[in-house]
Design a protein around this motif. Structure first.
Motif, PDB file in Angstrom:
ATOM      1  N   GLU A 163       4.755   9.959  -7.862  1.00  0.00           N
ATOM      2  CA  GLU A 163       4.847   9.947  -9.320  1.00  0.00           C
ATOM      3  C   GLU A 163       5.932   9.014  -9.832  1.00  0.00           C
ATOM      4  OE1 GLU A 163       4.165  14.041 -11.173  1.00  0.00           O
ATOM      5  OE2 GLU A 163       4.883  14.511  -9.165  1.00  0.00           O
ATOM      6  N   ARG A 164       6.859   8.628  -8.973  1.00  0.00           N
ATOM      7  CA  ARG A 164       8.028   7.893  -9.459  1.00  0.00           C
ATOM      8  C   ARG A 164       7.914   6.394  -9.259  1.00  0.00           C
ATOM      9  NH1 ARG A 164      12.455   6.524  -6.703  1.00  0.00           N
ATOM     10  NH2 ARG A 164      11.956   7.971  -5.022  1.00  0.00           N
ATOM     11  N   VAL A 165       7.510   5.982  -8.070  1.00  0.00           N
ATOM     12  CA  VAL A 165       7.426   4.557  -7.776  1.00  0.00           C
ATOM     13  C   VAL A 165       6.119   4.288  -7.066  1.00  0.00           C
ATOM     14  CG1 VAL A 165       9.908   4.181  -7.599  1.00  0.00           C
ATOM     15  CG2 VAL A 165       8.625   4.851  -5.568  1.00  0.00           C
ATOM     16  N   SER A 166       5.690   3.043  -7.086  1.00  0.00           N
ATOM     17  CA  SER A 166       4.471   2.645  -6.394  1.00  0.00           C
ATOM     18  C   SER A 166       4.825   1.852  -5.155  1.00  0.00           C
ATOM     19  CB  SER A 166       3.578   1.797  -7.314  1.00  0.00           C
ATOM     20  OG  SER A 166       4.268   0.632  -7.712  1.00  0.00           O
ATOM     21  N   ALA A 167       3.859   1.741  -4.238  1.00  0.00           N
ATOM     22  CA  ALA A 167       4.103   0.984  -3.018  1.00  0.00           C
ATOM     23  C   ALA A 167       4.428  -0.457  -3.364  1.00  0.00           C
ATOM     24  CB  ALA A 167       2.868   1.048  -2.121  1.00  0.00           C
ATOM     25  N   GLY A 168       5.387  -1.025  -2.668  1.00  0.00           N
ATOM     26  CA  GLY A 168       5.752  -2.406  -2.918  1.00  0.00           C
ATOM     27  C   GLY A 168       6.925  -2.566  -3.860  1.00  0.00           C
ATOM     28  N   ALA A 169       7.349  -1.515  -4.547  1.00  0.00           N
ATOM     29  CA  ALA A 169       8.446  -1.634  -5.495  1.00  0.00           C
ATOM     30  C   ALA A 169       9.802  -1.588  -4.812  1.00  0.00           C
ATOM     31  CB  ALA A 169       8.344  -0.522  -6.543  1.00  0.00           C
ATOM     32  N   HIS A 170       9.885  -0.997  -3.628  1.00  0.00           N
ATOM     33  CA  HIS A 170      11.147  -0.746  -2.950  1.00  0.00           C
ATOM     34  C   HIS A 170      10.919  -0.839  -1.442  1.00  0.00           C
ATOM     35  CE1 HIS A 170      13.198   0.463  -6.667  1.00  0.00           C
ATOM     36  NE2 HIS A 170      12.058   1.030  -6.999  1.00  0.00           N
ATOM     37  N   PRO A 171      11.915  -0.562  -0.599  1.00  0.00           N
ATOM     38  CA  PRO A 171      11.747  -0.769   0.845  1.00  0.00           C
ATOM     39  C   PRO A 171      10.559  -0.010   1.444  1.00  0.00           C
ATOM     40  CG  PRO A 171      14.054  -0.381   0.322  1.00  0.00           C
ATOM     41  CD  PRO A 171      13.280  -0.125  -0.933  1.00  0.00           C
ATOM     42  N   ILE A 172       9.970  -0.626   2.471  1.00  0.00           N
ATOM     43  CA  ILE A 172       8.907  -0.003   3.250  1.00  0.00           C
ATOM     44  C   ILE A 172       9.552   0.603   4.494  1.00  0.00           C
ATOM     45  CG2 ILE A 172       6.680  -0.331   4.368  1.00  0.00           C
ATOM     46  CD1 ILE A 172       6.756  -1.016   1.351  1.00  0.00           C
ATOM     47  N   LEU A 173       9.423   1.924   4.667  1.00  0.00           N
ATOM     48  CA  LEU A 173      10.050   2.628   5.787  1.00  0.00           C
ATOM     49  C   LEU A 173       9.025   2.927   6.861  1.00  0.00           C
ATOM     50  CD1 LEU A 173      12.187   3.042   3.504  1.00  0.00           C
ATOM     51  CD2 LEU A 173      12.706   5.240   4.561  1.00  0.00           C
ATOM     52  N   VAL A 174       9.442   2.752   8.116  1.00  0.00           N
ATOM     53  CA  VAL A 174       8.570   3.064   9.247  1.00  0.00           C
ATOM     54  C   VAL A 174       9.457   3.427  10.437  1.00  0.00           C
ATOM     55  CG1 VAL A 174       8.472   0.661  10.054  1.00  0.00           C
ATOM     56  CG2 VAL A 174       6.598   2.241  10.630  1.00  0.00           C
ATOM     57  N   PHE A 175       8.976   4.313  11.291  1.00  0.00           N
ATOM     58  CA  PHE A 175       9.714   4.680  12.497  1.00  0.00           C
ATOM     59  C   PHE A 175       9.454   3.670  13.601  1.00  0.00           C
ATOM     60  CE2 PHE A 175       9.867   8.759  10.371  1.00  0.00           C
ATOM     61  CZ  PHE A 175      11.110   9.260  10.753  1.00  0.00           C
ATOM     62  N   GLN A 176      10.486   3.410  14.409  1.00  0.00           N
ATOM     63  CA  GLN A 176      10.299   2.619  15.624  1.00  0.00           C
ATOM     64  C   GLN A 176       9.219   3.297  16.463  1.00  0.00           C
ATOM     65  OE1 GLN A 176      11.697  -0.187  16.748  1.00  0.00           O
ATOM     66  NE2 GLN A 176      10.855  -0.169  18.803  1.00  0.00           N
ATOM     67  N   PRO A 177       8.151   2.583  16.854  1.00  0.00           N
ATOM     68  CA  PRO A 177       7.009   3.247  17.500  1.00  0.00           C
ATOM     69  C   PRO A 177       7.282   3.655  18.944  1.00  0.00           C
ATOM     70  CG  PRO A 177       6.630   0.884  17.339  1.00  0.00           C
ATOM     71  CD  PRO A 177       7.888   1.163  16.578  1.00  0.00           C
ATOM     72  N   PRO A 178       7.012   4.921  19.283  1.00  0.00           N
ATOM     73  CA  PRO A 178       7.155   5.360  20.670  1.00  0.00           C
ATOM     74  C   PRO A 178       5.853   5.228  21.465  1.00  0.00           C
ATOM     75  CG  PRO A 178       6.817   7.259  19.269  1.00  0.00           C
ATOM     76  CD  PRO A 178       6.803   6.054  18.368  1.00  0.00           C
ATOM     77  N   ASP A 179       4.727   4.937  20.786  1.00  0.00           N
ATOM     78  CA  ASP A 179       3.429   4.907  21.451  1.00  0.00           C
ATOM     79  C   ASP A 179       2.480   3.997  20.677  1.00  0.00           C
ATOM     80  OD1 ASP A 179       2.798   6.382  19.172  1.00  0.00           O
ATOM     81  OD2 ASP A 179       2.827   8.301  20.232  1.00  0.00           O
ATOM     82  N   GLU A 180       1.200   3.955  21.112  1.00  0.00           N
ATOM     83  CA  GLU A 180       0.220   3.074  20.483  1.00  0.00           C
ATOM     84  C   GLU A 180      -0.024   3.443  19.025  1.00  0.00           C
ATOM     85  OE1 GLU A 180      -1.445   0.270  21.469  1.00  0.00           O
ATOM     86  OE2 GLU A 180       0.027   0.292  23.092  1.00  0.00           O
TER      87      GLU A 180
END
Length: 282
Positions: A163-180
């Motif tokens: 409700e507050r922000v849309s994708a692309g407006a601020h940082p994109i967060l992702v975890f370091q991948p442990p698997d495929e």
């Protein structure tokens, strides 16, 4: 647009619509996504069979938004209302797609909401939901559990808009991948950060090292973007993650479908408490 080897291009952006006033907000964001991806914009309106069945019961009815009183609803009146809603949504979809010069169509299905959304999507789709439509009152948890099941069963990418922000407006967060599965989420985060020209913030859980494949992908992204990602050690629980999303004003959190943070009570809390967009990758 440059993609990674195990990415699939998005062919359709399928947006789950209802008759509420937020439909225009949802369509505007979905149209921007479809324009960016060169995809068809598909509106999905579900005539919920559970709602229709409830209206046919002797004690079936609806609660007035203002009065709070229970009033009867005849099945014929509900059918008529659903047809009117579909007509309004078709006009809204046509106008929105026209402004963005998009291919579009409206699909009207009759089924349970969850089943209809899953049946209407294919592997190369992006299913877009608006999280506010799934928030539940404090005394119940049906909506968030339904949404959790959808995330676990969807064959395609799913994006839930906050409700507050849309994708692309601020940082994109992702975890370091442990698997495929985590690697597919990382590829999607890299693709999204590139498409939106946003910062990439990589979360490093305890015991997960930066592997060579991920390092190469991130370095290639960095060269294209002329910027470096930011790394952050993360050892917290779901509450710490929600606080981090709020502190960073994250545009999106990208997770693989089977991630522990999407299961059980933690998953429900993430769906309810965060206003950042959530992208789930199969």
């Amino acid at each position: 647009m440059t993609t990674h080897d195990d990415d699939r291009l998005i062919q359709r952006v399928v947006v789950l619509l209802d008759g509420s006033r937020r439909a225009q907000l949802l369509l505007d964001e979905a149209a921007r996504l479809a324009k960016r991806e060169g995809a068809e914009l598909v509106g999905l309106f579900v005539e919920d069979t559970e709602l229709l069945r409830a209206a046919s019961l002797p004690l079936g009815g609806e609660i007035g938004l203002v009065s709070g009183s229970l009033r009867p609803v005849a099945p014929e009146a509900l059918e008529r209302r659903l047809r009117q809603q579909a007509g309004r949504l078709q006009a809204l979809l046509a106008a929105t797609a026209g402004r963005h010069a998009l291919r579009w169509r409206l699909e009207v299905n009759r089924d349970r909401l969850e089943a209809a959304a899953l049946a209407a999507t294919m592997a190369d789709d992006l299913l877009v939901l608006y999280r506010a439509g799934w928030r539940h009152p404090p005394e119940g948890g049906f909506a968030s559990r339904t949404l959790s099941r959808m995330l676990g069963a969807a064959r395609c990418r799913v994006m839930m808009l906050g409700e507050r922000v849309s994708a692309g407006a601020h940082p994109i967060l992702v975890f370091q991948p442990p698997d495929e599965a985590g690697q597919r989420a990382m590829n999607e985060a890299l693709r999204l950060a590139q498409a939106t020209n946003q910062e990439l913030l990589v979360l490093l859980p305890p015991g997960v090292e930066r592997d060579e494949r991920t390092r190469a992908a991130i370095e290639a992204w960095s060269a294209r973007q002329d910027r470096r990602p930011r790394y952050l050690a993360f050892e917290g629980d779901i509450m710490a993650l929600i606080a981090l999303l709020q502190r960073e004003r994250a545009g999106a959190l990208v997770l693989p479908r089977g991630h522990a943070l999407l299961r059980g009570v933690a998953g429900e809390h993430l769906l309810e408490a965060s206003d950042s967009a959530l992208i789930v990758v199969p």
